[in-house]
Enzyme design. Structure first.
Site, PDB file in Angstrom:
ATOM      1  CB  CYS B  83       5.242   9.056  -8.875  1.00 56.24           C
ATOM      2  SG  CYS B  83       4.284   9.589  -7.452  1.00 56.24           S
ATOM      3  N   GLY B 119       3.253   4.482   7.232  1.00 50.70           N
ATOM      4  CA  GLY B 119       2.182   5.388   6.849  1.00 50.70           C
ATOM      5  C   GLY B 119       2.296   5.869   5.411  1.00 50.70           C
TER       6      GLY B 119
END
Lengths: 155, 381
Positions: B83, B119
């Protein structure tokens, strides 16, 4: 939910050493193995190849089967191979290690930080071929085994 | 350290973060780069190197984006740091320019998470905790549970982060979600990982953002209103036995090292874009960045000081909670926000008089670490 399983092979961790062994006989308790550095005495789980602090060799020790639940959650959006909702958490053992584990519990509402937990064994997921994979799990220790936990106040 | 040159950001562009099922990753990246080139007026011939930050974009993502913009033929580096990929790519460009290797560089951050369907984001299968059932929302949910246990805060307290950030987000045309949300909606949303409902989590989406950096000497050739990089730091997580999960060690350490290195302190920061992937994250990052003492993040939030009109607005862009978190794009989008804010171009969500902005991302989950990577930058007008 975790289903209690029968005999199956111990899980190999990446370095090929057994990190835990399934229960022998009727006991229901797996053997949890960790690595203790012979130089600095720190303990690591799962077993790394060498001590991350010293790069020295580790001796294999057997961990206690009982610890304190540090924190937990109930996962509702299960990844592939897992069936939700399932509970996971971290259990702190007296040897100074913290184990990540699926929690085998009928009623999620009993879970709270500070709960005494005992190691068990069960199916945690299925693999790419749909075959069950077993592992150690933790479940709440019996009521009379719960250790009095002092309320943790903010530091 | 031998003398480093000062580095400025002279151009920025991004696309609105959303689900772009029909677009390729390369197209998303191209749109952001074109925005950046057009807004900045920097000629392509001046760009000496390009960096692309993406976690799941696959091989040669930078080249796939830049080939049809006539921007290959220069050194291109693709950076992965989960990230924090975008921020880490920016830092690599900063290092190269500061060291005098290049004068001008382009950085693009991009991610296409809709390729995974729905998901949670699939994590590295060989990671021990992943093989036992770990998913990112669960990691943050467990931090929240412990934090709630130690400091007596509730899920409703944490929900205030989402309410604040969606308020900011409603003023930002680049966010995926532009509607405010109520506490009732947050409570009533479906459960993801207890205590987090869907509305404690950043949404899944795609996005791309790009910036151009250059040495101070050439900045005025492109704009008189560049912003200067006054701090940059990157670190990785360390193994700590029975780590305190209410204090994010990687951000605490990264911030402390950055503040020591740069001479900046938290009191110098006018606004911050931090890694609010989940509500608890923003609370813990107030503390880790030095805006509030450990355990008092919720009090700071409730004081209103990190919201509209406050003295230290956090995530005026709306944050990851409003924009979504296309992994590699996030870090660059934060820098784009800082660029616009410091130039007074942030429209309805403008932080009045902002002079110093901090951006912060943390990367990924692997067993035993708080996070894998943490990158913090500070910019000044």
């Amino acid at each position: 939910m975790v289903n209690s399983g029968s005999q199956n092979k111990p899980e190999l961790n990446l370095s090929g050493a057994f990190t835990w062994k399934p229960p022998a006989g009727e006991s229901g308790s797996p053997t949890l193995l960790a690595g203790r550095c012979m130089y600095c005495n720190e303990t690591f789980f799962p077993l790394p190849q060498v001590c991350p602090r010293c790069l020295e060799a580790l001796e294999t020790i057997t961990l206690s089967n009982t610890g304190i639940l540090y924190t937990y959650t109930i996962v509702h959006v299960a990844p592939r191979g897992f069936t939700g909702p399932y509970a996971i958490g971290y259990v702190d053992l007296p040897e100074g290690v913290r184990l990540f584990a699926q929690l085998d519990v009928q009623d999620f509402a009993v879970l709270r930080p500070g709960l005494t937990m005992t190691a068990g064994w069960g199916q945690i997921r299925v693999d790419e071929q749909g075959q069950p994979v077993y592992s150690y799990t933790f479940h709440p220790a019996a009521a009379f085994e719960q250790v009095e936990q002092q309320e943790v106040s903010g530091s | 350290m031998t003398s480093l040159r000062a580095v400025h950001v002279v151009g920025a562009g991004m696309i609105r973060f959303a689900r772009y099922k029909e677009s390729s990753l390369a197209e998303l990246g191209q749109k952001a780069v074109l925005q950046c080139l057009r807004e900045s007026g920097v000629p392509r011939s001046r760009i000496a190197a390009a960096y692309c930050g993406t976690a799941t974009g696959g091989m040669l993502a930078g080249q796939r984006i830049l080939r049809d913009l006539g921007l290959t033929g220069i050194p291109i580096v693709n950076v992965e740091n989960a990230c924090s990929a975008g921020s880490a790519a920016f830092r690599e460009a900063w290092i190269a320019i500061a060291a005098g290797i290049y004068d001008v560089a382009l950085v693009v951050g991009v991610e296409k998470l809709t390729r995974f369907g729905g998901g949670t984001i699939p994590l590295e299968a060989e990671d021990f905790e992943v093989s036992q059932g770990m998913v990112m929302p669960a990691l943050y949910a467990m931090r929240a549970r412990r934090y709630m246990h130690e400091f007596g805060v509730t899920a409703d307290d944490l929900a205030l982060v989402m309410i604040k950030n969606r308020k900011f987000g409603s003023l930002n045309p680049f966010t995926q979600y532009q509607k405010e949300v109520s506490i009732e909606e947050i409570r009533g949303a479906r459960m993801i990982a207890d205590p987090f409902t869907l509305l404690h989590c950043c949404p899944t989406g795609d996005g791309a953002a790009a910036v151009i950096l250059c040495s101070e000497q050439v900045a005025s050739q492109f704009t008189t209103r560049s912003i200067r990089v006054i701090g940059s730091h990157l670190t990785s997580g360390v193994v700590i036995s029975q780590r305190d999960m209410t204090s994010p060690e990687i951000t605490v350490r990264c911030a402390r090292e950055l503040y020591e290195e740069s001479g900046i302190g938290p009191e110098d920061i006018d606004m911050a874009e931090v890694h609010d992937a989940f509500t608890i994250a923003e609370i813990m990052y107030y503390e880790a960045l030095g805006f509030a003492p450990h355990g008092e993040g919720v009090s700071l939030l409730k004081s209103g000081q990190t919201g509209i009109g406050g003295c230290i607005p956090v995530n005026p862009s709306g944050g990851l909670l409003s924009k979504g978190h296309p992994l590699g794009a996030t870090g660059i989008a934060q820098i784009v926000e800082a660029f616009w804010q410091l130039r007074g171009e942030a429209g309805a969500r403008q932080v009045p008089g902002a002079k110093v902005a901090l951006t912060h991302t943390t990367g990924g989950g692997i067993s035993g670490l708080d996070h894998g990577a943490c990158t913090i930058h500070v910019f000044a007008r």
